[in-house]
Design an enzyme around this catalytic site. Structure first.
Site, PDB file in Angstrom:
ATOM      1  N   GLU A   1       0.819  -1.220   0.000  1.00  0.00           N
ATOM      2  CA  GLU A   1       0.000   0.000   0.000  1.00  0.00           C
ATOM      3  C   GLU A   1       0.845   1.258   0.000  1.00  0.00           C
ATOM      4  O   GLU A   1       0.532   2.230  -0.690  1.00  0.00           O
ATOM      5  CB  GLU A   1      -0.947   0.017   1.205  1.00  0.00           C
ATOM      6  CG  GLU A   1      -2.120  -0.945   1.091  1.00  0.00           C
ATOM      7  CD  GLU A   1      -1.792  -2.365   1.525  1.00  0.00           C
ATOM      8  OE1 GLU A   1      -0.627  -2.610   1.918  1.00  0.00           O
ATOM      9  OE2 GLU A   1      -2.684  -3.220   1.477  1.00  0.00           O
TER      10      GLU A   1
ATOM     11  N   HIS B   1     -10.363  -4.453  10.707  1.00  0.00           N
ATOM     12  CA  HIS B   1     -11.097  -4.418   9.433  1.00  0.00           C
ATOM     13  C   HIS B   1     -12.442  -3.701   9.571  1.00  0.00           C
ATOM     14  O   HIS B   1     -13.362  -3.958   8.790  1.00  0.00           O
ATOM     15  CB  HIS B   1     -11.348  -5.836   8.903  1.00  0.00           C
ATOM     16  CG  HIS B   1     -10.171  -6.483   8.256  1.00  0.00           C
ATOM     17  ND1 HIS B   1      -9.093  -6.940   8.960  1.00  0.00           N
ATOM     18  CD2 HIS B   1      -9.892  -6.764   6.954  1.00  0.00           C
ATOM     19  CE1 HIS B   1      -8.211  -7.483   8.137  1.00  0.00           C
ATOM     20  NE2 HIS B   1      -8.667  -7.386   6.904  1.00  0.00           N
TER      21      HIS B   1
END
Ligand SMILES: Cc1ncc(C[n+]2csc(CCOP(=O)(O)OP(=O)(O)O)c2C)c(N)n1
Ligand SMILES: [Mg+2]
Lengths: 329, 328
Positions: free
Chosen positions: A66, A134
Site C-alpha cells: 500500500e 477491518h
C-alpha cells in the site's frame, strides 16, 4: 453500457463503478490501481469488468504494497496521469501513513502549488464482525492533515456524482465508501456531478438538527422516522464532504432548530464531531439552545463479538436517545 | 563425512502418530468452523488453510512450548499445534466470554502468550516485526527461545516485512521466517505481483540462510523447522523457510477458489493433500494400519466436538468490562 444523462436505479457499488468508467472513457489519463481490482474486479466487485473495457495498462493489480502504490500514484499524478487508487480496507491506509501524509497531502503546499490530481477510494466501517483491524472509520486522521479533500457519501447518487467531481479535481481526494452501503440502491443521474464542499439536507425538520454522513446518515434517517413517531421533527443534514466542510449548511439548519446532534461511526475523541462542535460554537453560539451532543463509536477498538460490537457502534435507537437527551426529553 | 541424521530420526512412533493426529485435528477443527459459519454462528470472513495442514503440524512439533509465534488470519492450525486450548480458541472464534481474548479479538486476533502466541493478524505482514522483537528480547534476556513468524507469499511485498528481515539478519536474531508459498495472494498469482518468484533468492540477498522445500510433507516441515530452530538457538541468526504449498479451498469462505485457478490445478494439489500422503507413508512403513489411523481420526473429531460444546455453552461476553476502556 450506461449512457450519461439517463436516470437509472443503481446500487452504491454500481454507481461508483459507473463514475470510474465514465471518467476512464472521457479522459485517457485516468488509470486505476489496487489489490485485486483488475482480474478479480475488487474485493467488493466494484471494478468488475473494467479491465475488459480498458485493458491491463489502465487497470492494474498491485502487490500488497500500500505505501508503495499510493506513493506511486503521487508520482504518476505529478507527471500527467490521473490515478484512481483502490485501498481495499480503510484500515490498510495505516501502513501507508508516510506516503499519505508526509508526501501526498503536503506536495501541493510544499511545492507552492503543484496540482496532485488523484483519488484514493476505500471502504470502511463495521457491523460485519470483522473486528478491530477491518472495521475502522479513520476519517479524522485525514481531516487533521491539511491537503486532502475528504468525501464520504451516503447514497448511490452522491457516490456517483461526488466521485465524478473527485476524479476531475486537481487536488488529492480521499473517497470513503462504507461496506454496509454497497448493496443499497437508488436513482442515479448518470454523469451528473455533485460539487465537493456542499452539504445536503436529506430530511427537513424543525426541532433538532442531526448532522451525519456515510452509513450513519442512513441510520440518522431511520432515527428521524422513530422520532417522528414520537412527535419530534428532526432535520437531517448529510455533510457528504468532510473537507472542505459546508459549515454554513449546518448553521442554516441550526438557525431553524437551535439543537444539534452529530452522529458518526468513528470514535468520539478528536473525531469529526468534536471538530464540528467546536466550529459550530465558535460561529453559531447564540443559535444554540442546548449543548451540542455527539453520538459516535465508543473509544475502544471495534470488538469482535456481536453484542460487544453492538455496544460500541451507533444505531438508530442510540441516535434517537441522544436526540431526546439534547432536547431535554 | 557421513550425512548428518535428519531430525526426524529422533521421533518416536508416538511422535509420528501424533503428527497425524495434529493434521487431522486441524482439518476437523476447520471443517467445524466452516459448518458454524454456514449455520450463521460465526461472524465475518473465515480464512481456512485446507491442504496446508502439514505446515502447522510439523512446525508446532519442532518448536518448544515456550517459543514465540506470530501468524496470520489463516493460522488456526499453528495455534492448535502450539498447544492453545481448543475450547477457548473455539469460544474466541464464536465470540464468547470464555474465548482466549474474551470475545474481543475474534478469529483474526487470537492471542495466547502462555503458549507463546503473540497474535494472529488481520494486517498482511503486520506480525512479522513483533516476532523479530520477541526474538531480540529472547536474545537480550538469554531466554534461549526462538520466534517463528508465518506469513504468505503475498506478505513479502510489504515494506515492514523487508525492514524486519534486514534487522533480524544484521543482528543475528533467533527468528524463523516461515513463508507459506501457496502461489496466490487472494486472487492474484505470485508471478503477477513479484518478478522473482523464487522467494529464497530475495532472502539470500538479506544475508540469511534459506531453504525451499515441500510444505505438504509433514516430516520435511518438521526437519526444516527443527534445523532452523537449532541454528537460531546456536546464535547463527535468522532462517528463511520457503514452504511450497497450496490452499485447496478459497481465500475465504465465500470464495469458491476457482476463476483465478483452474479445476485441474486444484485437483492436482488435492491429490498431494498432506493427510493423505502422510497416512500412506505411515501405513507403508507399518507404523500403524487403517484401524490405527481411524482411531486417531475419531479422537480428533471427539476433541473438536468437545471444544465446540464448551464454546457454544459459553455466554456472550460482558459489555461493561470492554467499555471500561483499553488500558490495563
Ligand atoms: C496491509 C494489508 N493489505 C491487504 C490486506 C488484504 N488481504 C488479506 S489476505 C491477502 C492476501 C495475502 O496473501 P498471502 O500473503 O500470500 O497469504 P495467503 O492468504 O495466501 O495465506 C490480502 C491482500 C490485508 N489484510 N492487509
Ligand atoms: Mg499466498
Amino acid at each position: 453500457m450506461s449512457v450519461a444523462g439517463t436516470l437509472e436505479t443503481l446500487t452504491f457499488g454500481q454507481a461508483v463503478k459507473a463514475a470510474i468508467a465514465e471518467e476512464m472513457r472521457r479522459d485517457e489519463r485516468v488509470v486505476l490501481l489496487g489489490e485485486d481490482v483488475a482480474h478479480h474486479g475488487g474485493m467488493f466487485q466494484v471494478t468488475k469488468g473494467l479491465i475488459d473495457e480498458f485493458g491491463d495498462e489502465r487497470v492494474l493489480d498491485t502487490p500488497i504494497s500500500e505505501s508503495g502504490f499510493i506513493g506511486m500514484a503521487l508520482g504518476a499524478a505529478l507527471t500527467g496521469l490521473r490515478p484512481v487508487v483502490e485501498l481495499m480496507f480503510f484500515d490498510f491506509s495505516l501502513v501507508a501513513m508516510d506516503q499519505l501524509f508526509n508526501q501526498l497531502a503536503k506536495t501541493t503546499a510544499m511545492s507552492g502549488g503543484l496540482p496532485v490530481p488523484l483519488v484514493i477510494r476505500t471502504q470502511g466501517g463495521g457491523y460485519k464482525g470483522a473486528a478491530a483491524q477491518h472495521s475502522q472509520m479513520l476519517e479524522a486522521l485525514f481531516l487533521h492533515m491539511p491537503g486532502l479533500k475528504v468525501v464520504a457519501p451516503s447514497s448511490p447518487a452522491d457516490a456517483h456524482g461526488l466521485l465524478l467531481s473527485a476524479i476531475r479535481d486537481d487536488n488529492p481526494v480521499f473517497f470513503i465508501e462504507h461496506k454496509q452501503l454497497y448493496a443499497a440502491s437508488g436513482p442515479v443521474a448518470l454523469g451528473a456531478e455533485q460539487p465537493i464542499g456542499k452539504a445536503h439536507v436529506a430530511r427537513e425538520g424543525s426541532d433538532v438538527t442531526i448532522a451525519s454522513y456515510s452509513y450513519t446518515l442512513q441510520q440518522a434517517l431511520q432515527a428521524a422516522d422513530l422520532l417522528a413517531a414520537d412527535g419530534v421533527e428532526a432535520e437531517v443534514v448529510d455533510i457528504r464532504t468532510l473537507n472542505p466542510l459546508d459549515l454554513d449548511a449546518v448553521g442554516a439548519s441550526l438557525c431553524k432548530t437551535h439543537h444539534l446532534v452529530i452522529a458518526h461511526e468513528a470514535h468520539a475523541r478528536c473525531g469529526f464531531g468534536a471538530d464540528l462542535a467546536a466550529q459550530v460554537q465558535e460561529k453559531y453560539f447564540d443559535e444554540l439552545d442546548a449543548p451540542v451532543l455527539r453520538l459516535c463509536a465508543a473509544d475502544v477498538p471495534v470488538p469482535f463479538a456481536k453484542n460487544l460490537e453492538d455496544a460500541v457502534l451507533p444505531s438508530p435507537d442510540k441516535i434517537k436517545s441522544r436526540v431526546l437527551e439534547c432536547l431535554g426529553k | 563425512m557421513p550425512p548428518a541424521k535428519k531430525p526426524r530420526s529422533q521421533l518416536t512412533r508416538d511422535d509420528l502418530l501424533g503428527l497425524y493426529r495434529q493434521i487431522v485435528l486441524m482439518m476437523r477443527f476447520e471443517e467445524r468452523l466452516l459448518a458454524e459459519s454456514q449455520a450463521g454462528n460465526l461472524r465475518g470472513s473465515l480464512h481456512l488453510a485446507k491442504g496446508q495442514e502439514a505446515l502447522p503440524a510439523g512446525a508446532g512439533k519442532a518448536l518448544r512450548p515456550d517459543d514465540y509465534l506470530t501468524m496470520t488470519y489463516r493460522g488456526h492450525g499453528y495455534a492448535l499445534a502450539k498447544g492453545v486450548d481448543l475450547g477457548r480458541m473455539a469460544a474466541e472464534i464464536l465470540g464468547r466470554r470464555d474465548g482466549l481474548c474474551g470475545g474481543q479479538g475474534g478469529k483474526m486476533h487470537l492471542f495466547d502468550p502462555a503458549h507463546g502466541l503473540l497474535g494472529a493478524n488481520g494486517i498482511v505482514a503486520g506480525g512479522i516485526p513483533t516476532a523479530v522483537g520477541a526474538a531480540w528480547s529472547s536474545q537480550h534476556q538469554g531466554l534461549g527461545r526462538v520466534a517463528l513468524t508465518v506469513f504468505g507469499d503475498g506478505a513479502v511485498n510489504q515494506g515492514v516485512a523487508m525492514e524486519s528481515f534486514n534487522m533480524a539478519a544484521v543482528w543475528k536474531l533467533p527468528v524463523i521466517f516461515l513463508c507459506e508459498n501457496n502461489l496466490y495472494a487472494e486472487m492474484t498469482p505470485l508471478g503477477r505481483s513479484t518478478a522473482e518468484t523464487d522467494l529464497a533468492h530475495r532472502f539470500a540477498g538479506f544475508g540469511m540462510t534459506t531453504a525451499t522445500f515441500d510444505g505438504n510433507d509433514v516430516l520435511e516441515v518438521y526437519d526444516q523447522v527443527a534445523l532452523a530452530a537449532a541454528a537460531c538457538r546456536a546464535g547463527k541468526g535468522p532462517v528463511f523457510l520457503q514452504a511450497m504449498t497450496y490452499r485447496t479451498c478459497g481465500h475465504y469462505q465465500l470464495d469458491p477458489g476457482l476463476g483465478y485457478r483452474t479445476k485441474e490445478e486444484v485437483a492436482e494439489w488435492e491429490a498431494k493433500s498432506p493427510a493423505h500422503r502422510y497416512a500412506g507413508w505411515l501405513t507403508k512403513e507399518k507404523h500403524t494400519d487403517k484401524a490405527g489411523l481411524a482411531k486417531l481420526e475419531s479422537e480428533a473429531l471427539a476433541a473438536v466436538d468437545q471444544a465446540f460444546s464448551f464454546a457454544l455453552a459459553s455466554p456472550e461476553p460482558p459489555v461493561d468490562k470492554m467499555l471500561a476502556g483499553v488500558f490495563v
